[in-house]
Motif scaffolding. Sequence first.
Motif, mmCIF file in Angstrom:
data_model
loop_
_atom_site.group_PDB
_atom_site.id
_atom_site.type_symbol
_atom_site.label_atom_id
_atom_site.label_comp_id
_atom_site.label_asym_id
_atom_site.label_seq_id
_atom_site.Cartn_x
_atom_site.Cartn_y
_atom_site.Cartn_z
ATOM 1 N N LEU A 65 0.866 -1.184 0.000
ATOM 2 C CA LEU A 65 0.000 0.000 0.000
ATOM 3 C C LEU A 65 0.898 1.227 0.000
ATOM 4 C CD1 LEU A 65 -2.902 1.158 0.171
ATOM 5 C CD2 LEU A 65 -2.582 1.231 2.654
ATOM 6 N N ARG A 66 0.717 2.083 -0.994
ATOM 7 C CA ARG A 66 1.524 3.295 -1.100
ATOM 8 C C ARG A 66 1.340 4.148 0.154
ATOM 9 N NH1 ARG A 66 0.347 6.350 -6.455
ATOM 10 N NH2 ARG A 66 -1.144 7.470 -5.175
ATOM 11 N N GLU A 67 2.407 4.778 0.593
ATOM 12 C CA GLU A 67 2.420 5.515 1.862
ATOM 13 C C GLU A 67 1.384 6.628 1.964
ATOM 14 O OE1 GLU A 67 6.249 7.026 2.879
ATOM 15 O OE2 GLU A 67 7.182 5.050 2.801
ATOM 16 N N ASP A 68 1.036 7.282 0.866
ATOM 17 C CA ASP A 68 0.133 8.426 0.928
ATOM 18 C C ASP A 68 -1.344 8.028 0.970
ATOM 19 O OD1 ASP A 68 0.415 7.565 -1.782
ATOM 20 O OD2 ASP A 68 -0.457 9.452 -2.478
ATOM 21 N N LEU A 69 -1.634 6.733 0.996
ATOM 22 C CA LEU A 69 -3.018 6.261 1.002
ATOM 23 C C LEU A 69 -3.441 5.803 2.392
ATOM 24 C CD1 LEU A 69 -2.892 4.224 -2.303
ATOM 25 C CD2 LEU A 69 -3.796 6.537 -1.957
ATOM 26 N N GLU A 70 -4.725 5.970 2.680
ATOM 27 C CA GLU A 70 -5.260 5.539 3.973
ATOM 28 C C GLU A 70 -5.452 4.038 3.985
ATOM 29 O OE1 GLU A 70 -8.483 7.821 5.488
ATOM 30 O OE2 GLU A 70 -7.749 9.656 4.535
ATOM 31 N N ARG A 71 -5.326 3.455 5.144
ATOM 32 C CA ARG A 71 -5.394 2.000 5.311
ATOM 33 C C ARG A 71 -6.773 1.554 5.788
ATOM 34 N NH1 ARG A 71 -0.416 0.658 4.528
ATOM 35 N NH2 ARG A 71 1.311 1.976 5.116
ATOM 36 N N ASP A 72 -7.826 2.168 5.263
ATOM 37 C CA ASP A 72 -9.162 1.885 5.776
ATOM 38 C C ASP A 72 -10.101 1.240 4.753
ATOM 39 O OD1 ASP A 72 -9.427 4.088 4.159
ATOM 40 O OD2 ASP A 72 -10.610 5.256 5.577
ATOM 41 N N ALA A 73 -9.578 0.763 3.640
ATOM 42 C CA ALA A 73 -10.435 0.130 2.631
ATOM 43 C C ALA A 73 -11.007 -1.174 3.170
ATOM 44 C CB ALA A 73 -9.633 -0.147 1.359
ATOM 45 N N ASP A 74 -12.241 -1.474 2.801
ATOM 46 C CA ASP A 74 -12.898 -2.726 3.188
ATOM 47 C C ASP A 74 -12.493 -3.808 2.190
ATOM 48 O OD1 ASP A 74 -14.509 -4.791 4.017
ATOM 49 O OD2 ASP A 74 -16.390 -3.800 3.520
ATOM 50 N N LEU A 75 -11.316 -4.380 2.378
ATOM 51 C CA LEU A 75 -10.794 -5.355 1.432
ATOM 52 C C LEU A 75 -11.617 -6.638 1.394
ATOM 53 C CD1 LEU A 75 -6.944 -4.922 1.887
ATOM 54 C CD2 LEU A 75 -8.420 -3.999 0.104
ATOM 55 N N THR A 76 -12.266 -6.985 2.482
ATOM 56 C CA THR A 76 -13.096 -8.192 2.491
ATOM 57 C C THR A 76 -14.209 -8.085 1.447
ATOM 58 O OG1 THR A 76 -12.625 -8.539 4.833
ATOM 59 C CG2 THR A 76 -14.526 -9.684 3.930
ATOM 60 N N SER A 77 -14.848 -6.934 1.359
ATOM 61 C CA SER A 77 -15.889 -6.737 0.344
ATOM 62 C C SER A 77 -15.299 -6.734 -1.060
ATOM 63 C CB SER A 77 -16.624 -5.413 0.578
ATOM 64 O OG SER A 77 -17.359 -5.480 1.761
ATOM 65 N N PHE A 78 -14.133 -6.090 -1.222
ATOM 66 C CA PHE A 78 -13.471 -6.080 -2.527
ATOM 67 C C PHE A 78 -13.193 -7.501 -2.988
ATOM 68 C CE2 PHE A 78 -11.095 -1.716 -2.520
ATOM 69 C CZ PHE A 78 -12.289 -1.068 -2.320
ATOM 70 N N ILE A 79 -12.629 -8.309 -2.104
ATOM 71 C CA ILE A 79 -12.233 -9.672 -2.468
ATOM 72 C C ILE A 79 -13.451 -10.494 -2.867
ATOM 73 C CG2 ILE A 79 -11.192 -11.825 -1.635
ATOM 74 C CD1 ILE A 79 -9.268 -9.367 -2.148
ATOM 75 N N GLY A 80 -14.516 -10.425 -2.077
ATOM 76 C CA GLY A 80 -15.731 -11.164 -2.413
ATOM 77 C C GLY A 80 -16.246 -10.773 -3.783
ATOM 78 N N HIS A 81 -16.265 -9.488 -4.051
ATOM 79 C CA HIS A 81 -16.757 -9.002 -5.343
ATOM 80 C C HIS A 81 -15.828 -9.432 -6.476
ATOM 81 C CE1 HIS A 81 -18.863 -6.510 -8.181
ATOM 82 N NE2 HIS A 81 -17.690 -6.047 -8.575
ATOM 83 N N GLU A 82 -14.529 -9.292 -6.302
ATOM 84 C CA GLU A 82 -13.586 -9.634 -7.365
ATOM 85 C C GLU A 82 -13.583 -11.130 -7.652
ATOM 86 O OE1 GLU A 82 -12.348 -7.522 -9.411
ATOM 87 O OE2 GLU A 82 -13.158 -5.892 -8.216
ATOM 88 N N TRP A 83 -13.729 -11.959 -6.628
ATOM 89 C CA TRP A 83 -13.781 -13.407 -6.870
ATOM 90 C C TRP A 83 -15.045 -13.792 -7.637
ATOM 91 C CZ3 TRP A 83 -10.147 -16.860 -6.847
ATOM 92 C CH2 TRP A 83 -10.517 -18.198 -7.017
ATOM 93 N N ARG A 84 -16.191 -13.266 -7.186
ATOM 94 C CA ARG A 84 -17.447 -13.553 -7.890
ATOM 95 C C ARG A 84 -17.401 -12.980 -9.302
ATOM 96 N NH1 ARG A 84 -19.256 -12.060 -3.001
ATOM 97 N NH2 ARG A 84 -19.905 -10.023 -3.727
#
Length: 127
Positions: A42-61
């Motif tokens: 994760l690039r330093e200037d970005l916040e670490r608050d993304a909901d990756l669990t939702s991203f992963i579920g969506h990307e897999w489906r």
Amino acid sequence: MASQLLADEAADNIVRTSRTSLGDSLRSVTYFTRDDYEQLYLREDLERDADLTSFIGHEWRGFKTAQAAYEGTELGDYNYTIRVFDNGFLLRVTDEREGVFVTTDSLTMGDFNTVAQAVRSVLRDDI
């Protein structure tokens, strides 16, 4: 970087390949399987608050749906997916077992193709 899902060398290769292909445009790199994920970069200037669990579920489906929908068409085999957003792009490279999604700032189609081929090569060779 210590990885739990991947051997350290494989995780480092995916990040290094992405950084080499995209340079400072790279925002993040996440490795995922159907059941788990790990953010590798994760690039330093970005916040670490993304909901990756939702991203992963969506990307897999999304991968399974796209693969099934286009199988056997004149378009040929499914290769990768690009999603376009107001503040960047998401590139998903996936197969039956695992995937990587890379987020970026603005890129060209040639840049996407280069990083997709490089990440796919690392997944085949190292994992």
